[in-house]
Write an enzyme that holds these catalytic residues in place. Sequence first.
Site, PDB file in Angstrom:
ATOM      1  N   TRP A 357       0.937  -1.167  -0.708  1.00 32.11           N
ATOM      2  CA  TRP A 357      -0.352   0.036   0.293  1.00 32.11           C
ATOM      3  C   TRP A 357       0.573   1.119   0.027  1.00 32.11           C
ATOM      4  O   TRP A 357       0.108   2.214  -0.452  1.00 32.11           O
ATOM      5  CB  TRP A 357      -1.100  -0.250   1.273  1.00 32.11           C
ATOM      6  N   HIS A 358       1.948   1.338   1.048  1.00 24.56           N
ATOM      7  CA  HIS A 358       2.837   2.527   0.735  1.00 24.56           C
ATOM      8  C   HIS A 358       3.732   2.815  -0.617  1.00 24.56           C
ATOM      9  O   HIS A 358       4.424   3.821  -1.026  1.00 24.56           O
ATOM     10  CB  HIS A 358       3.920   1.986   1.656  1.00 24.56           C
ATOM     11  N   GLY A 359       3.717   1.333  -1.406  1.00 28.99           N
ATOM     12  CA  GLY A 359       4.480   2.253  -2.236  1.00 28.99           C
ATOM     13  C   GLY A 359       4.189   0.475  -3.177  1.00 28.99           C
ATOM     14  O   GLY A 359       4.548  -0.435  -2.825  1.00 28.99           O
TER      15      GLY A 359
END
Length: 511
Positions: A357-359
């Site tokens: 989700w972060h990257g």
Amino acid sequence: MMDYINSLDWSKIPDLLRYHMESPMIFSSGLFFVLFLGFLPLYGLLRKTTTLRIIYVVLFSLFFYYKSSGIYVLLLLFATTSDFLIAHRMSKVTDQNMRKRWVALSILINLGILSYFKYFNFLADLITQGISSLGIAVGNETVSSLQWEAWDIFLPVGISFYTFQTMSYIIDVYRGDVKPLKRWIDYTFYVSFFPQLVAGPIVRAKDFIPQIHRRPMVSRGEFGRGLFLIILGLLKKAIISDYISLNFVDRVFDAPTLYSGVENLMAVYGYALQIYCDFSGYSDMAIGIALFLGFHFNKNFDVPYTSTNITEFWRRWHISLSTWLKDYLYIPLGGNRKGKVRTYINLIITMLLGGLWHGADLRFILWGGMHGLALALHKIWGTLFHRKGKVQKRYIAGKLLGGIITFHFVCFAWIFFRADSIAIVEEVVNQIIYQFHPEIMWDFVVGYRWVLLLMLIGYTLHYLPKTWRRASERWLVRAPFVVQMLLLVVLIFLVFQFKSADVQPFIYFQF
């Protein structure tokens, strides 16, 4: 006075109101404060007229997002409208299978949008590498060296946050936890509310929706607390985080081999403080600004580096995301209800997806995997060394050791989060292990004295007893209005003294 007004260059105003990709509007920018001060008087006048107030806030929120992401404000409106219609339609259906299909459609739309803008190049590159490694035939030739040329896809600011927010609304409606909103403007208000729109916290529908039609009332205590949070957030973001980032952390991570192991290690500590001050600073300002408008958000950070184990860390770090992952991913996977082994697997899967989700990069997946594995190991440790029904007594030395281990594990994982590539991760770690050179410590202290001073202030504020923070908050709440405004002016002056030529975007804008 009239001569001063006539001397202003009014021709620049349209340009100020247009979106500029190189300088998205953020809370710590002067333009936002000017616009917000202009926004407040009419908001106060509309306090008793609910519908007009809601429309006014929605228009300001959409303008704020336009100044952050330009034309992609239309994407926000599309995601908002589709989920509003799906929730409305789902509320008319009693058949469970049909209701599940509406939920699936919402998830498909939201994750489809998110996947294209955030993960398309990543997935296409993985597929291309897979074809190359397998030597799959394409036409009459066997492909062994395919390379994906990345598309130029703009990542709209905050897309992950409002996507998770709209998905949670649909799931909560399906579960019966909230009733679907009847008016599109109310739902748009919930999704686009500007304090939390671009970088969280992720606000749950059941917490926020009951506040929409409530007449906003701001007591003296709430005003003081909001001001305290805004001042604290500005101090964290615009002074501590931006300064140590531009003047130290970024330089080391751009070329780790040019610096000794001492400098690399201090850059890791610096980044741990930078990302905390950046993100918690945004959350503080978001919560404070919402308080000024009569809305209450839950706490998003709770001094996470004071944690004595990794489970406690995730109860204190980015609380709105960790609870979202728990409620909408970990528990639906089975949580801890299907045996110990399945619990550990569920934890690892949840954190792997949290990392993704972060990257869209292997580094973030590894970061999430490390945290998932650490959470599983901590559960195993608790099972082995804590007798059922009786928690082992924990001494100060044990807590201190647990805190040191947890902090350094989190810092090690941050290297993967910050580095631009796995090669940079290897260089940072190699420099710390093999090129430490403690003899340069004094030269380092002299050369980076202002950076180290701000790091010392940042970590000291973080580890101060909570009673001290509560006491300072109470003092500011009780202080005369003139003193409150004077402190704000002094802090803004300091921000201008420390800031670079360009306002630095929040780290979590990229998520």
